[in-house]
Design a protein around this motif. Sequence first.
Motif, mmCIF file in Angstrom:
data_model
loop_
_atom_site.group_PDB
_atom_site.id
_atom_site.type_symbol
_atom_site.label_atom_id
_atom_site.label_comp_id
_atom_site.label_asym_id
_atom_site.label_seq_id
_atom_site.Cartn_x
_atom_site.Cartn_y
_atom_site.Cartn_z
ATOM 1 N N THR A 11 -1.933 4.437 7.482
ATOM 2 C CA THR A 11 -0.839 3.543 7.877
ATOM 3 C C THR A 11 0.300 3.639 6.864
ATOM 4 O O THR A 11 1.479 3.703 7.237
ATOM 5 C CB THR A 11 -1.342 2.088 7.994
ATOM 6 O OG1 THR A 11 -2.359 2.036 8.988
ATOM 7 C CG2 THR A 11 -0.203 1.142 8.352
ATOM 8 N N ALA A 12 -0.041 3.665 5.579
ATOM 9 C CA ALA A 12 0.983 3.790 4.536
ATOM 10 C C ALA A 12 1.768 5.090 4.707
ATOM 11 O O ALA A 12 3.001 5.101 4.597
ATOM 12 C CB ALA A 12 0.338 3.725 3.154
ATOM 13 N N ILE A 13 1.073 6.172 4.989
ATOM 14 C CA ILE A 13 1.747 7.460 5.191
ATOM 15 C C ILE A 13 2.668 7.403 6.404
ATOM 16 O O ILE A 13 3.796 7.894 6.358
ATOM 17 C CB ILE A 13 0.716 8.607 5.297
ATOM 18 C CG1 ILE A 13 0.087 8.844 3.911
ATOM 19 C CG2 ILE A 13 1.361 9.880 5.845
ATOM 20 C CD1 ILE A 13 -1.106 9.772 3.914
ATOM 21 N N ARG A 14 2.209 6.780 7.479
ATOM 22 C CA ARG A 14 3.073 6.645 8.667
ATOM 23 C C ARG A 14 4.331 5.850 8.333
ATOM 24 O O ARG A 14 5.431 6.192 8.778
ATOM 25 C CB ARG A 14 2.299 6.002 9.825
ATOM 26 C CG ARG A 14 1.355 6.957 10.536
ATOM 27 C CD ARG A 14 0.840 6.374 11.857
ATOM 28 N NE ARG A 14 0.044 5.177 11.694
ATOM 29 C CZ ARG A 14 -1.265 5.149 11.435
ATOM 30 N NH1 ARG A 14 -1.937 6.275 11.315
ATOM 31 N NH2 ARG A 14 -1.902 4.004 11.308
ATOM 32 N N VAL A 15 4.187 4.789 7.540
ATOM 33 C CA VAL A 15 5.347 3.996 7.114
ATOM 34 C C VAL A 15 6.296 4.855 6.294
ATOM 35 O O VAL A 15 7.515 4.833 6.498
ATOM 36 C CB VAL A 15 4.898 2.750 6.309
ATOM 37 C CG1 VAL A 15 6.069 2.090 5.591
ATOM 38 C CG2 VAL A 15 4.197 1.745 7.215
ATOM 39 N N LEU A 16 5.747 5.632 5.371
ATOM 40 C CA LEU A 16 6.576 6.493 4.518
ATOM 41 C C LEU A 16 7.306 7.559 5.323
ATOM 42 O O LEU A 16 8.450 7.898 5.015
ATOM 43 C CB LEU A 16 5.721 7.120 3.415
ATOM 44 C CG LEU A 16 5.158 6.121 2.395
ATOM 45 C CD1 LEU A 16 4.094 6.787 1.529
ATOM 46 C CD2 LEU A 16 6.258 5.515 1.554
ATOM 47 N N LEU A 17 6.661 8.065 6.357
ATOM 48 C CA LEU A 17 7.322 9.035 7.243
ATOM 49 C C LEU A 17 8.410 8.343 8.075
ATOM 50 O O LEU A 17 9.528 8.858 8.187
ATOM 51 C CB LEU A 17 6.301 9.712 8.156
ATOM 52 C CG LEU A 17 5.361 10.702 7.484
ATOM 53 C CD1 LEU A 17 4.164 11.019 8.387
ATOM 54 C CD2 LEU A 17 6.110 11.985 7.132
ATOM 55 N N PRO B 244 0.811 -1.222 0.000
ATOM 56 C CA PRO B 244 0.000 0.000 0.000
ATOM 57 C C PRO B 244 0.851 1.282 0.000
ATOM 58 O O PRO B 244 0.493 2.276 -0.647
ATOM 59 C CB PRO B 244 -0.834 -0.092 1.284
ATOM 60 C CG PRO B 244 -0.845 -1.539 1.624
ATOM 61 C CD PRO B 244 0.478 -2.073 1.153
ATOM 62 N N ALA B 245 1.982 1.255 0.687
ATOM 63 C CA ALA B 245 2.855 2.440 0.734
ATOM 64 C C ALA B 245 3.531 2.646 -0.617
ATOM 65 O O ALA B 245 3.620 3.785 -1.104
ATOM 66 C CB ALA B 245 3.893 2.286 1.842
ATOM 67 N N LEU B 246 4.004 1.580 -1.238
ATOM 68 C CA LEU B 246 4.646 1.693 -2.540
ATOM 69 C C LEU B 246 3.651 2.175 -3.593
ATOM 70 O O LEU B 246 3.965 3.051 -4.401
ATOM 71 C CB LEU B 246 5.261 0.356 -2.961
ATOM 72 C CG LEU B 246 5.951 0.335 -4.326
ATOM 73 C CD1 LEU B 246 7.076 1.362 -4.394
ATOM 74 C CD2 LEU B 246 6.474 -1.062 -4.624
ATOM 75 N N ASP B 247 2.446 1.631 -3.579
ATOM 76 C CA ASP B 247 1.419 2.040 -4.524
ATOM 77 C C ASP B 247 1.097 3.524 -4.361
ATOM 78 O O ASP B 247 1.031 4.269 -5.346
ATOM 79 C CB ASP B 247 0.164 1.188 -4.313
ATOM 80 C CG ASP B 247 -0.867 1.447 -5.376
ATOM 81 O OD1 ASP B 247 -0.591 1.169 -6.560
ATOM 82 O OD2 ASP B 247 -1.959 1.928 -5.024
ATOM 83 N N LEU B 248 0.948 3.970 -3.140
ATOM 84 C CA LEU B 248 0.644 5.377 -2.868
ATOM 85 C C LEU B 248 1.782 6.290 -3.304
ATOM 86 O O LEU B 248 1.563 7.319 -3.949
ATOM 87 C CB LEU B 248 0.347 5.582 -1.374
ATOM 88 C CG LEU B 248 0.137 7.027 -0.917
ATOM 89 C CD1 LEU B 248 -0.997 7.699 -1.695
ATOM 90 C CD2 LEU B 248 -0.137 7.057 0.582
#
Length: 174
Positions: A118-124, A85-89
């Motif tokens: 959650t994806a944004i938190r991972v990216l941060l 989900p993080a990579l897709d975003l």
Amino acid sequence: SMVGDMLAQSPPPEALVRFLAAHTEGNPFFVSEYLRSALWEGLIGRDQNGSWRTKGTDPRAFDGLPVPVSMVEAVARRLDALPPPALDLVRTAALYAREAPARLWLRLSRDDEETAQTAIRVLLKREILEEPAPGALRFVHDKLREVAAAGILETERPARHREVAVALEAEGGD
């Protein structure tokens, strides 16, 4: 000073420093990879005394210097290690801009809001994104955005561009 130290030359060539500042934002790994690329491309070299010199005097000589493959590979590996989900975003957002309101990042997600957050938190946490101001998110380095965008298959690009357009319209953008 970093370029001067790496080349043991003070002052380093001004055109080279300007190019590196614009393309690396001071990231030491990126600076060293671009210097290595400039050497391979014949834009810098040692003179008869062993000092580093630029080839020619055209300040635009570095403009055509390609992004070093080693740098692209390192960034791509970092992105590929992200949860799906993080990579897709990050790939879809890379088509928009380096920085956007956080609410737009949520709209760009193909997942539900909780998964997107959650994806944004991972990216941060993984320092792909940073929060330069409350309510804003941006890629830590533009090379992260460029490599993320380059990782989109040509067959997927039109759909992703459409997703960005739909998200912008929903935000009230033109």
